[in-house]
Design an enzyme around this catalytic site. Sequence first.
Site, PDB file in Angstrom:
ATOM      1  N   LYS A 132       0.683  -1.001   0.173  1.00  0.00           N
ATOM      2  CA  LYS A 132      -0.459   0.139  -0.507  1.00  0.00           C
ATOM      3  C   LYS A 132       0.887   1.362  -0.194  1.00  0.00           C
ATOM      4  O   LYS A 132       0.785   2.171  -0.657  1.00  0.00           O
ATOM      5  CB  LYS A 132      -1.278   0.163   1.416  1.00  0.00           C
ATOM      6  CG  LYS A 132      -1.783  -1.271   1.028  1.00  0.00           C
ATOM      7  CD  LYS A 132      -3.099  -0.509   2.820  1.00  0.00           C
ATOM      8  CE  LYS A 132      -2.233  -0.785   3.367  1.00  0.00           C
ATOM      9  NZ  LYS A 132      -1.929  -2.403   4.202  1.00  0.00           N
TER      10      LYS A 132
ATOM     11  N   ARG B  14     -10.122   1.673   9.002  1.00  0.00           N
ATOM     12  CA  ARG B  14      -9.540   0.273   9.024  1.00  0.00           C
ATOM     13  C   ARG B  14     -10.304  -0.870  10.151  1.00  0.00           C
ATOM     14  O   ARG B  14     -10.523  -2.068  10.319  1.00  0.00           O
ATOM     15  CB  ARG B  14      -7.874   0.315  10.178  1.00  0.00           C
ATOM     16  CG  ARG B  14      -6.881  -0.095   9.495  1.00  0.00           C
ATOM     17  CD  ARG B  14      -5.417  -0.530  10.805  1.00  0.00           C
ATOM     18  NE  ARG B  14      -4.726  -0.786   9.967  1.00  0.00           N
ATOM     19  CZ  ARG B  14      -3.506  -0.259   9.798  1.00  0.00           C
ATOM     20  NH1 ARG B  14      -3.396   1.146   8.939  1.00  0.00           N
ATOM     21  NH2 ARG B  14      -2.349  -0.734   9.188  1.00  0.00           N
TER      22      ARG B  14
ATOM     23  N   ARG C 213      10.899  -6.733   4.833  1.00  0.00           N
ATOM     24  CA  ARG C 213      11.135  -5.940   5.459  1.00  0.00           C
ATOM     25  C   ARG C 213      11.861  -5.847   6.449  1.00  0.00           C
ATOM     26  O   ARG C 213      13.106  -4.040   7.118  1.00  0.00           O
ATOM     27  CB  ARG C 213       9.734  -4.718   5.059  1.00  0.00           C
ATOM     28  CG  ARG C 213       9.737  -3.681   5.505  1.00  0.00           C
ATOM     29  CD  ARG C 213       7.997  -2.856   4.823  1.00  0.00           C
ATOM     30  NE  ARG C 213       7.121  -2.962   6.400  1.00  0.00           N
ATOM     31  CZ  ARG C 213       6.005  -2.925   6.115  1.00  0.00           C
ATOM     32  NH1 ARG C 213       5.467  -1.874   4.720  1.00  0.00           N
ATOM     33  NH2 ARG C 213       5.163  -2.758   6.951  1.00  0.00           N
TER      34      ARG C 213
ATOM     35  N   ARG D 282      11.654  -1.970  11.156  1.00  0.00           N
ATOM     36  CA  ARG D 282      10.148  -1.415  11.966  1.00  0.00           C
ATOM     37  C   ARG D 282      10.688  -2.386  13.301  1.00  0.00           C
ATOM     38  O   ARG D 282       9.866  -3.458  13.015  1.00  0.00           O
ATOM     39  CB  ARG D 282       9.568  -1.539  10.640  1.00  0.00           C
ATOM     40  CG  ARG D 282       8.721   0.045  10.499  1.00  0.00           C
ATOM     41  CD  ARG D 282       8.447  -0.092   9.805  1.00  0.00           C
ATOM     42  NE  ARG D 282       6.759  -0.673   9.826  1.00  0.00           N
ATOM     43  CZ  ARG D 282       5.740  -0.112   9.290  1.00  0.00           C
ATOM     44  NH1 ARG D 282       5.637   0.209   7.615  1.00  0.00           N
ATOM     45  NH2 ARG D 282       4.202  -0.997   9.764  1.00  0.00           N
TER      46      ARG D 282
ATOM     47  N   ARG E  86      -0.804  -8.902  13.273  1.00  0.00           N
ATOM     48  CA  ARG E  86      -1.595  -7.661  12.784  1.00  0.00           C
ATOM     49  C   ARG E  86      -2.534  -7.922  10.942  1.00  0.00           C
ATOM     50  O   ARG E  86      -3.944  -7.715  11.572  1.00  0.00           O
ATOM     51  CB  ARG E  86      -0.722  -6.954  11.621  1.00  0.00           C
ATOM     52  CG  ARG E  86       0.420  -5.587  13.040  1.00  0.00           C
ATOM     53  CD  ARG E  86       1.584  -5.344  12.399  1.00  0.00           C
ATOM     54  NE  ARG E  86       1.553  -4.718  11.449  1.00  0.00           N
ATOM     55  CZ  ARG E  86       2.176  -4.491  10.553  1.00  0.00           C
ATOM     56  NH1 ARG E  86       3.679  -5.019  10.979  1.00  0.00           N
ATOM     57  NH2 ARG E  86       2.526  -4.080   8.599  1.00  0.00           N
TER      58      ARG E  86
HETATM   59  P1  ADP Z   1       0.959  -1.190   7.358  1.00  0.00           P
HETATM   60  O1  ADP Z   1       0.456  -0.644   6.010  1.00  0.00           O
HETATM   61  O2  ADP Z   1       2.432  -2.135   7.063  1.00  0.00           O
HETATM   62  O3  ADP Z   1      -0.598  -2.448   7.769  1.00  0.00           O
HETATM   63  P2  ADP Z   1       0.604   1.403   8.731  1.00  0.00           P
HETATM   64  O4  ADP Z   1       2.188   1.943   8.772  1.00  0.00           O
HETATM   65  O5  ADP Z   1      -0.128   1.290   7.441  1.00  0.00           O
HETATM   66  O6  ADP Z   1       0.924  -0.573   8.411  1.00  0.00           O
HETATM   67  O7  ADP Z   1       0.223   1.145  10.271  1.00  0.00           O
HETATM   68  C1  ADP Z   1       0.805   0.834  11.372  1.00  0.00           C
HETATM   69  C2  ADP Z   1       0.075   0.630  12.461  1.00  0.00           C
HETATM   70  O8  ADP Z   1      -0.321   1.598  12.820  1.00  0.00           O
HETATM   71  C3  ADP Z   1      -1.242  -0.074  12.473  1.00  0.00           C
HETATM   72  O9  ADP Z   1      -0.229  -1.639  13.018  1.00  0.00           O
HETATM   73  C4  ADP Z   1      -1.952   0.169  13.667  1.00  0.00           C
HETATM   74  O10 ADP Z   1      -1.771  -0.323  15.124  1.00  0.00           O
HETATM   75  C5  ADP Z   1      -1.969   1.481  13.420  1.00  0.00           C
HETATM   76  N1  ADP Z   1      -2.534   1.970  12.874  1.00  0.00           N
HETATM   77  C6  ADP Z   1      -2.515   2.628  11.647  1.00  0.00           C
HETATM   78  N2  ADP Z   1      -3.677   3.126  11.315  1.00  0.00           N
HETATM   79  C7  ADP Z   1      -4.529   2.954  12.233  1.00  0.00           C
HETATM   80  C8  ADP Z   1      -5.754   3.007  11.741  1.00  0.00           C
HETATM   81  N3  ADP Z   1      -6.469   3.263  11.038  1.00  0.00           N
HETATM   82  N4  ADP Z   1      -6.412   2.551  12.932  1.00  0.00           N
HETATM   83  C9  ADP Z   1      -6.246   2.033  14.408  1.00  0.00           C
HETATM   84  N5  ADP Z   1      -4.651   1.530  13.652  1.00  0.00           N
HETATM   85  C10 ADP Z   1      -3.593   2.347  12.762  1.00  0.00           C
END
Ligand code: ADP
Length: 187
Positions: A16, A89, A128, A134, A145
């Site tokens: 993404k 989400r 990654r 990270r 996740r």
């Molecule tokens: P990835 O794209 O690798 O799935 P993100 O960078 O979008 O991860 O998000 C990393 C973390 O930040 C998530 O695992 C969550 O803990 C938190 N997070 C990000 N966006 C949201 C959201 N919309 N609602 C709740 N938690 C979020």
Amino acid sequence: MSHEVILLMGPPGAGKGTQADRLAQGRSLFKLSTGDLLRANVRAGTPLGQRAKVIMDAGGLVSDEIIIAMVRDELRNRPLRLLLDGFPRTRAQAEALDELLAELGASLSAAVLLEVDEAELIKRLQSRAALEGRSDDNEATIRNRMRVYAEQTQPLLDYYQAQGKLRRVNGLASIDEVTAAISEVLS
Ligand code: ADP
């Protein structure tokens, strides 16, 4: 320019972030990534960042209330040409987004889903982790996740399907091919 609000959806590791940057640039959209906003808060050591770090490191979701307030704030006085990455989400976030856009006299244009199978996702996330370090890319966190995605975020696909807004793209192709496929489903 007219309104355009696109969501990019997909499981962790689907690509993404990479596609969001390309799509935002290609269509002159402002990219809003809740993950990036949260990580900026963690780096700056804000109270929000301190709370969020614990949750992110465990692979959980930050509360809807915090996320929705953060997005609301970020969208204030911004033209409605948006690429949303990592938000919504949960069902509550999706409903809040629809309300927020309605208040602003707009609506969602499309929800693009990057489809990638689970074995490939785990492989990508582990490499990654090795490359970027990270702190939420270790194995236990990755599994959590994935589970959180399946339980809380996957149901949103039905929500957007029912609105006729869901567009599916094969996320296993090369980066350029995926970018092209996204343009295709949006045209
Ligand atoms: P990835 O794209 O690798 O799935 P993100 O960078 O979008 O991860 O998000 C990393 C973390 O930040 C998530 O695992 C969550 O803990 C938190 N997070 C990000 N966006 C949201 C959201 N919309 N609602 C709740 N938690 C979020």
